[in-house]
Design a protein around this motif. Sequence first.
Motif, PDB file in Angstrom:
ATOM      1  N   SER A  79      31.976  43.708  68.037  1.00  0.00           N
ATOM      2  CA  SER A  79      32.938  44.202  69.093  1.00  0.00           C
ATOM      3  C   SER A  79      34.229  44.968  68.267  1.00  0.00           C
ATOM      4  O   SER A  79      34.790  44.274  67.391  1.00  0.00           O
ATOM      5  CB  SER A  79      33.573  43.255  70.175  1.00  0.00           C
ATOM      6  OG  SER A  79      34.687  43.683  70.818  1.00  0.00           O
ATOM      7  N   GLN A  81      36.884  45.868  70.381  1.00  0.00           N
ATOM      8  CA  GLN A  81      37.743  45.933  71.560  1.00  0.00           C
ATOM      9  C   GLN A  81      39.092  45.406  71.127  1.00  0.00           C
ATOM     10  O   GLN A  81      39.150  44.695  70.133  1.00  0.00           O
ATOM     11  CB  GLN A  81      37.278  45.242  72.699  1.00  0.00           C
ATOM     12  CG  GLN A  81      36.895  43.881  72.607  1.00  0.00           C
ATOM     13  CD  GLN A  81      36.297  43.164  73.700  1.00  0.00           C
ATOM     14  OE1 GLN A  81      34.935  43.091  73.338  1.00  0.00           O
ATOM     15  NE2 GLN A  81      36.652  42.660  74.826  1.00  0.00           N
ATOM     16  N   ASP A 208      29.240  50.061  63.660  1.00  0.00           N
ATOM     17  CA  ASP A 208      29.484  49.463  64.994  1.00  0.00           C
ATOM     18  C   ASP A 208      30.741  49.233  65.729  1.00  0.00           C
ATOM     19  O   ASP A 208      30.719  49.248  66.866  1.00  0.00           O
ATOM     20  CB  ASP A 208      28.525  48.185  64.715  1.00  0.00           C
ATOM     21  CG  ASP A 208      26.824  48.562  64.485  1.00  0.00           C
ATOM     22  OD1 ASP A 208      26.305  49.663  64.729  1.00  0.00           O
ATOM     23  OD2 ASP A 208      26.218  47.631  64.146  1.00  0.00           O
ATOM     24  N   HIS A 212      31.990  50.897  69.013  1.00  0.00           N
ATOM     25  CA  HIS A 212      32.278  50.179  70.266  1.00  0.00           C
ATOM     26  C   HIS A 212      33.712  50.097  70.449  1.00  0.00           C
ATOM     27  O   HIS A 212      34.228  50.220  71.725  1.00  0.00           O
ATOM     28  CB  HIS A 212      31.940  48.700  70.009  1.00  0.00           C
ATOM     29  CG  HIS A 212      32.178  47.810  70.875  1.00  0.00           C
ATOM     30  ND1 HIS A 212      33.135  46.939  71.230  1.00  0.00           N
ATOM     31  CD2 HIS A 212      31.268  47.450  72.009  1.00  0.00           C
ATOM     32  CE1 HIS A 212      33.009  46.076  72.435  1.00  0.00           C
ATOM     33  NE2 HIS A 212      32.122  46.675  73.195  1.00  0.00           N
ATOM     34  N   HIS A 216      34.558  51.033  74.430  1.00  0.00           N
ATOM     35  CA  HIS A 216      35.217  50.180  75.181  1.00  0.00           C
ATOM     36  C   HIS A 216      36.374  50.508  75.902  1.00  0.00           C
ATOM     37  O   HIS A 216      36.659  50.432  77.192  1.00  0.00           O
ATOM     38  CB  HIS A 216      35.310  48.961  74.519  1.00  0.00           C
ATOM     39  CG  HIS A 216      35.797  47.786  75.215  1.00  0.00           C
ATOM     40  ND1 HIS A 216      37.051  47.397  75.243  1.00  0.00           N
ATOM     41  CD2 HIS A 216      35.268  46.726  76.100  1.00  0.00           C
ATOM     42  CE1 HIS A 216      37.463  46.402  76.159  1.00  0.00           C
ATOM     43  NE2 HIS A 216      36.311  45.980  76.622  1.00  0.00           N
ATOM     44  N   ALA A 221      31.640  51.007  77.354  1.00  0.00           N
ATOM     45  CA  ALA A 221      30.805  49.842  76.674  1.00  0.00           C
ATOM     46  C   ALA A 221      31.543  48.619  77.240  1.00  0.00           C
ATOM     47  O   ALA A 221      32.400  48.536  77.300  1.00  0.00           O
ATOM     48  CB  ALA A 221      30.638  49.877  75.317  1.00  0.00           C
TER      49      ALA A 221
END
Length: 305
Positions: A79, A81, A208, A212, A216, A221
């Motif tokens: 993640s 985020q 990745d 993300h 996000h 996502a």
Amino acid sequence: MSATMNTIRHIRTSMLDLAYEERGSPTGDPVVLMHGFPYDPRGYDDVAEGLSASGHRVITPYLRGYGPTRFISSDVMRSGQQAALARDLLDLLDVLSIPRAALVGYDWGGRAACIVAALWPERVRCLITGDGYNIQNIPGSVIPADPEAEHRFWYQYYFHGQRGVAGLTANREALCRLLWRLWSPSWSFDDDTYARTSSSFDNPDFVDVVIHSYRHRYGYAPGDPALEEIEYQLSQQPAIDVPTISLCGADDGVDPPARTDNDYAHFRGHYERRVLPGIGHNIPQEAPAATLQALRDLMKLSHPA
């Protein structure tokens, strides 16, 4: 100012083998310097040297997906985020037994610093944030910005599709260098300066995490279920109470400062915005003296833990 690279250390959190650099006095007032995308701790070399020379304990982590920082397991969500970045910063303070620190951050790092200052203010002595209030309003992300701003965000939309994933994977060095040029048009960096940072993009999770992050924030996502409570709190756009100075590059090519400080209402207590002429997005590397001065000014107003 000539800066030297410090030894890389590691801590283990619930998600990461988190790499960081530390310099200065281990008993000095702690300052944590948080880099953004696409940068790394090299952007803080001059700032860190100035702080360590003044007796501070200076900690500069590599964000998740950068440099030697690694996820502890393939089961941990990659993640990017905002809640993940903030959780990593809070975990760093916890594992290093730092009850309260001055925070400096811009871009992704500024977001992490703003979130910790908003949700855990008892852990933050003061805050230097690049470009003001960096907490994303994800529920409001469906509202379009003005066309000029949308144009500057092209890379974010590029990352929303598979072509952008392939492009970042194949061309990460060239693409990030382009962003450096576009975002800091007045800064003449050389090949060696860029290379010292771009090696951090070779992290196996860089693509990745970046993809993300940019999906996000627009609701494209899902986030890490373990971070849902933090994201809910952030959806309320919490105010920041700790003493804060916002540094804004007048020549920032991605997020130029507005004439009116629209972030003022998000800050309670001491708050000041300083617009830096001739400076772009990479504030601490382009303007280390102004960054140091802002932090020293704030630390005079706030007491150590």
